[in-house]
Design an enzyme around this catalytic site. Sequence first.
Site, PDB file in Angstrom:
ATOM      1  N   ASN A   1       0.705  -1.176  -0.059  1.00 31.51           N
ATOM      2  CA  ASN A   1      -0.024  -0.155   0.099  1.00 31.51           C
ATOM      3  C   ASN A   1       0.847   1.274   0.019  1.00 31.51           C
ATOM      4  O   ASN A   1       1.881   1.374   0.542  1.00 31.51           O
ATOM      5  CB  ASN A   1      -1.010   0.176   1.201  1.00 31.51           C
ATOM      6  CG  ASN A   1      -1.806  -1.290   1.468  1.00 31.51           C
ATOM      7  OD1 ASN A   1      -2.587  -1.296   0.748  1.00 31.51           O
ATOM      8  ND2 ASN A   1      -1.270  -1.948   2.579  1.00 31.51           N
TER       9      ASN A   1
ATOM     10  N   HIS B   1       2.107  14.290  12.824  1.00 28.65           N
ATOM     11  CA  HIS B   1       1.544  14.180  14.119  1.00 28.65           C
ATOM     12  C   HIS B   1       0.152  13.660  14.129  1.00 28.65           C
ATOM     13  O   HIS B   1      -0.780  14.245  14.670  1.00 28.65           O
ATOM     14  CB  HIS B   1       1.335  15.416  14.791  1.00 28.65           C
ATOM     15  CG  HIS B   1       2.889  16.337  14.773  1.00 28.65           C
ATOM     16  ND1 HIS B   1       3.646  15.835  16.064  1.00 28.65           N
ATOM     17  CD2 HIS B   1       3.586  16.740  13.936  1.00 28.65           C
ATOM     18  CE1 HIS B   1       4.686  16.614  15.807  1.00 28.65           C
ATOM     19  NE2 HIS B   1       4.854  16.984  14.454  1.00 28.65           N
TER      20      HIS B   1
ATOM     21  N   ASP C   1       6.832  14.057  19.277  1.00 20.83           N
ATOM     22  CA  ASP C   1       6.980  15.191  19.335  1.00 20.83           C
ATOM     23  C   ASP C   1       8.604  15.680  19.396  1.00 20.83           C
ATOM     24  O   ASP C   1       9.006  15.114  20.339  1.00 20.83           O
ATOM     25  CB  ASP C   1       6.287  15.973  19.970  1.00 20.83           C
ATOM     26  CG  ASP C   1       4.848  16.225  19.433  1.00 20.83           C
ATOM     27  OD1 ASP C   1       4.277  15.927  18.823  1.00 20.83           O
ATOM     28  OD2 ASP C   1       3.946  16.780  20.429  1.00 20.83           O
TER      29      ASP C   1
ATOM     30  N   HIS D   1       9.423  20.732  16.528  1.00 20.16           N
ATOM     31  CA  HIS D   1       7.840  20.736  16.268  1.00 20.16           C
ATOM     32  C   HIS D   1       7.328  22.346  16.676  1.00 20.16           C
ATOM     33  O   HIS D   1       6.246  22.821  16.220  1.00 20.16           O
ATOM     34  CB  HIS D   1       7.161  19.758  16.983  1.00 20.16           C
ATOM     35  CG  HIS D   1       5.737  19.760  16.929  1.00 20.16           C
ATOM     36  ND1 HIS D   1       5.105  20.056  15.767  1.00 20.16           N
ATOM     37  CD2 HIS D   1       4.749  19.588  18.097  1.00 20.16           C
ATOM     38  CE1 HIS D   1       3.815  20.034  16.183  1.00 20.16           C
ATOM     39  NE2 HIS D   1       3.427  19.683  17.452  1.00 20.16           N
TER      40      HIS D   1
ATOM     41  N   HIS E   1       4.199  22.274  25.248  1.00 22.41           N
ATOM     42  CA  HIS E   1       4.932  22.242  24.048  1.00 22.41           C
ATOM     43  C   HIS E   1       5.861  23.310  24.177  1.00 22.41           C
ATOM     44  O   HIS E   1       7.233  23.224  23.787  1.00 22.41           O
ATOM     45  CB  HIS E   1       3.991  22.645  22.941  1.00 22.41           C
ATOM     46  CG  HIS E   1       3.302  21.550  22.209  1.00 22.41           C
ATOM     47  ND1 HIS E   1       2.043  21.052  22.882  1.00 22.41           N
ATOM     48  CD2 HIS E   1       3.371  20.632  21.351  1.00 22.41           C
ATOM     49  CE1 HIS E   1       1.617  20.106  22.406  1.00 22.41           C
ATOM     50  NE2 HIS E   1       2.416  19.945  21.256  1.00 22.41           N
TER      51      HIS E   1
END
Length: 262
Positions: free
Chosen positions: A65, A72, A78, A82, A211
């Site tokens: 495939n 993400h 992460d 990022h 983050h």
Amino acid sequence: MSKSTLISELAKAVAQGGVRIIDLTETLRPDYPTISLPPEFSQASPFMQTELSHYDERGPAWYWNNFTVCEHTGTHFDAPIHWVTGKDLPNNSVDTMPCEHFIAPACVIDCTNEVAANPDFLLTQELLEAWEEKHGRVPAGAWVFMRSDWRKVADPENYTNADDNGAHSPGPDANAVNWMIKERDVLGFGTECIGTDAGQAFAFDPPFPCHALMHGAGKYGLQCMTNLDLLPPTGALIVGAPLKLLNGSGSPLRVFAIAPAL
């Protein structure tokens, strides 16, 4: 015990069931929820799979495939690059990060009761310190995982638990993130939710502290994990190696734990 003996003993334990191997990864599939941003921003691609051949005229002896996916989507990693705070750090992408960071111990913070009572629950420094009183100090270089049993809380059709006020899901507050970085030098933070930050973290100071602060310090994130309820509070070793994507900001990955046998 010599280093070669140590590795041999681990291989033996894996082969003979002396340790448990716990899959922490959701199956990557077209219906897996993808984070949605406000419409003025670019959107993450869900997982899409296109069959090339299945032992037929397109390829008589093989099945394969093509697939398309955002870095993400699904259970994913992460890297510091990022977030804007980590954009100028060395070795900040998945193709340049040190391989030794793919294997690390985990500290699992059980917040299931709190999250069941309040989906906006925030993990605080005080709660982390209370966890340490029971289980010992969070070692440097360890993952901290926030167990919420989110699959039992969130509606499968609304995995972010969003309403008109935005998403409602748990995460750490800024003080907890700073403590993990500055006081414990963790490797990173992981969660079962769709992001490492709480759903309402856009309104925090700073916005999205997990983050902003983690990646600004060169730390990592793991999200959309499963089976954290099968891990002990300490004693599990996490193996999580993202794909080696050129300048990759993150990657879907197969993450699993090596844990003591029951």
